[in-house]
Design a protein around this motif. Sequence first.
Motif, PDB file in Angstrom:
ATOM      1  N   VAL A  54      -9.098   1.835   3.355  1.00 32.51           N
ATOM      2  CA  VAL A  54      -8.493   0.503   3.367  1.00 32.51           C
ATOM      3  C   VAL A  54      -8.443  -0.054   4.783  1.00 32.51           C
ATOM      4  O   VAL A  54      -8.767  -1.226   5.030  1.00 32.51           O
ATOM      5  CB  VAL A  54      -7.074   0.560   2.763  1.00 32.51           C
ATOM      6  N   ALA A  60      -6.088  -6.440  -0.998  1.00 36.00           N
ATOM      7  CA  ALA A  60      -7.319  -6.968  -0.405  1.00 36.00           C
ATOM      8  C   ALA A  60      -7.553  -8.434  -0.740  1.00 36.00           C
ATOM      9  O   ALA A  60      -8.111  -9.185   0.067  1.00 36.00           O
ATOM     10  CB  ALA A  60      -8.518  -6.139  -0.876  1.00 36.00           C
ATOM     11  N   THR A  83     -13.004   2.774  -5.030  1.00 38.11           N
ATOM     12  CA  THR A  83     -12.206   2.203  -3.936  1.00 38.11           C
ATOM     13  C   THR A  83     -13.047   1.426  -2.932  1.00 38.11           C
ATOM     14  O   THR A  83     -12.707   0.278  -2.612  1.00 38.11           O
ATOM     15  CB  THR A  83     -11.396   3.312  -3.236  1.00 38.11           C
ATOM     16  N   VAL A  86       0.525   3.590  -3.021  1.00 37.05           N
ATOM     17  CA  VAL A  86      -0.567   4.546  -3.227  1.00 37.05           C
ATOM     18  C   VAL A  86      -0.110   6.001  -3.093  1.00 37.05           C
ATOM     19  O   VAL A  86      -0.326   6.808  -4.006  1.00 37.05           O
ATOM     20  CB  VAL A  86      -1.745   4.237  -2.284  1.00 37.05           C
ATOM     21  N   THR A 124      -4.283  10.555  -0.284  1.00 41.22           N
ATOM     22  CA  THR A 124      -3.819   9.291   0.285  1.00 41.22           C
ATOM     23  C   THR A 124      -4.482   9.002   1.618  1.00 41.22           C
ATOM     24  O   THR A 124      -4.847   7.853   1.911  1.00 41.22           O
ATOM     25  CB  THR A 124      -2.288   9.324   0.467  1.00 41.22           C
ATOM     26  N   LEU A 179       0.813  -1.218   0.000  1.00 39.11           N
ATOM     27  CA  LEU A 179       0.000   0.000   0.000  1.00 39.11           C
ATOM     28  C   LEU A 179       0.847   1.269   0.000  1.00 39.11           C
ATOM     29  O   LEU A 179       0.329   2.352  -0.256  1.00 39.11           O
ATOM     30  CB  LEU A 179      -0.932   0.013   1.212  1.00 39.11           C
ATOM     31  N   LEU A 234     -12.836  -2.662  -2.034  1.00 38.07           N
ATOM     32  CA  LEU A 234     -12.560  -3.126  -0.672  1.00 38.07           C
ATOM     33  C   LEU A 234     -13.675  -4.001  -0.120  1.00 38.07           C
ATOM     34  O   LEU A 234     -13.422  -4.949   0.629  1.00 38.07           O
ATOM     35  CB  LEU A 234     -12.344  -1.912   0.240  1.00 38.07           C
ATOM     36  N   VAL A 291      -7.859   7.443   1.061  1.00 38.83           N
ATOM     37  CA  VAL A 291      -7.767   6.064   0.575  1.00 38.83           C
ATOM     38  C   VAL A 291      -7.306   5.117   1.680  1.00 38.83           C
ATOM     39  O   VAL A 291      -7.866   4.032   1.871  1.00 38.83           O
ATOM     40  CB  VAL A 291      -6.806   5.995  -0.636  1.00 38.83           C
ATOM     41  N   MET A 292      -6.286   5.521   2.427  1.00 41.40           N
ATOM     42  CA  MET A 292      -5.730   4.634   3.457  1.00 41.40           C
ATOM     43  C   MET A 292      -6.709   4.402   4.596  1.00 41.40           C
ATOM     44  O   MET A 292      -6.770   3.298   5.157  1.00 41.40           O
ATOM     45  CB  MET A 292      -4.418   5.218   3.985  1.00 41.40           C
ATOM     46  N   ILE A 334      -4.763  -1.842  -4.687  1.00 41.94           N
ATOM     47  CA  ILE A 334      -5.749  -2.065  -3.626  1.00 41.94           C
ATOM     48  C   ILE A 334      -6.374  -3.445  -3.755  1.00 41.94           C
ATOM     49  O   ILE A 334      -6.527  -4.174  -2.761  1.00 41.94           O
ATOM     50  CB  ILE A 334      -6.825  -0.961  -3.666  1.00 41.94           C
ATOM     51  N   TYR A 335      -6.731  -3.846  -4.979  1.00 39.66           N
ATOM     52  CA  TYR A 335      -7.296  -5.184  -5.188  1.00 39.66           C
ATOM     53  C   TYR A 335      -6.284  -6.266  -4.804  1.00 39.66           C
ATOM     54  O   TYR A 335      -6.632  -7.264  -4.155  1.00 39.66           O
ATOM     55  CB  TYR A 335      -7.724  -5.343  -6.648  1.00 39.66           C
TER      56      TYR A 335
END
Length: 426
Positions: free
Chosen positions: A282, A162, A333, A59, A275, A56, A337, A278-279, A158-159
């Motif tokens: 996640v 995950a 996103t 990213v 970021t 990650l 997830l 997004v983080m 990300i995929y």
Amino acid sequence: MTITIFLGSLLGAMAIGMPIAYALLLCGVALMIQLDLFDAQIVAQNLINGADSFPLMAVPFFMLAGEIMNTGGLAKRIVNLAMAMVGHIRGGLGYVAILAATVMASLSGSAVADAAALATLLVPMMVAAGHDRNQSAGLVSASAIIAPIIPPSIGFVIYGVAGNVSVTKLFLAGIFPGILLAVGLCGAWWYVSRKENLSPPPRRSLREVLAILREGVWALMLPVIIIVGLKFGVFTPTEAAVVAAVYSLFVAVCVYREMSVADIYPALLGAAKTTSVVMFLVAAALVSSWLITVANLPGMVTDLLEPLMGNQTLLLLAMMALVVAIGTAMDMTPTILILTPILVPVCKQAGIDPVYFGVLFIINNAIGLITPPVGTVLNVVCGVSKVSMEGVIKGVWPFMLVQLFVLFLLTLFPSLVMVPAAWLSH
């Protein structure tokens, strides 16, 4: 009952306007209570572990590379090069948008960043040349979503995290489908613009083309460096993100000199803000992901899809239809997830390669960025190019239909994804 609680808590929280990250946390807590496992320490531990991932780290660096690309003149030179190569063709500005988007996709990995840059540069040019404003905005929107498919792709990162899938394999598998989407858009643009009686600009001389190529070669070297480095194992996808950011900064500051030292801080700040969103998503998703595994939701979904498990094509079509429907209401996103920990185990049990499924899944989610009413890219293009949402939706439909058709072809013919990927990986 478990599936009902999972969907009810998630959709209910979103319906009352709760941010998706908090909705995911609430969904996880609801599942813990239903399973009689509630413990605040488990929530906190999974929240921290969700962001504690080396892959990650790609990213923020890809986000930073995108910010620098737009500020430092790399995007402008790619558009200039595309203009020199295909701008003189009938409807040439449309092909310029597609070609520029395809090249820029290999620089940033972010559809939103590419949409903002392309809409700023190209929509006014296309309108001034006589093209329909709505169709121009629609083409730019559809072209921008190639970014999550051609490496480097934040969606693939990300995929991969995950779903515990190789990010390098995903990157290499996304190259040909991304090019295929660009070719489909060229065909759609030819169809919608064939009735326009516009005079294209004159062809550039060979000397002018070579001069523009010489100026743009620094920007074009970045995707070559990334793809070659990944293919020969010089660096990992995470390290490739660092290479992309550092190289972009060097070119913007030292070569093109369009980015001053004072411009670096705003670029860092913009990348950090994006970021952080997004983080946090996640991290919150890992809480739900852990509970999804504990509650055996993938097994329940497998049971529901049992009639299709014997036919991989029908199973994939059913899952793609599900993702298309969800993509109209949810951003890329969170969709990745939420669905990855549920659908990847189903694919593995059905014998479907998770890399192949990942390419289809990310293409589908990318198309979701231009499906109303939530389409993030549509909103960006509307704001930048001063086109109404109704207008850009009207303009994007023919291009989105072609992209859905390409997705359908890739679902029917897995070799279109896996054969080029196998060739690139050897």
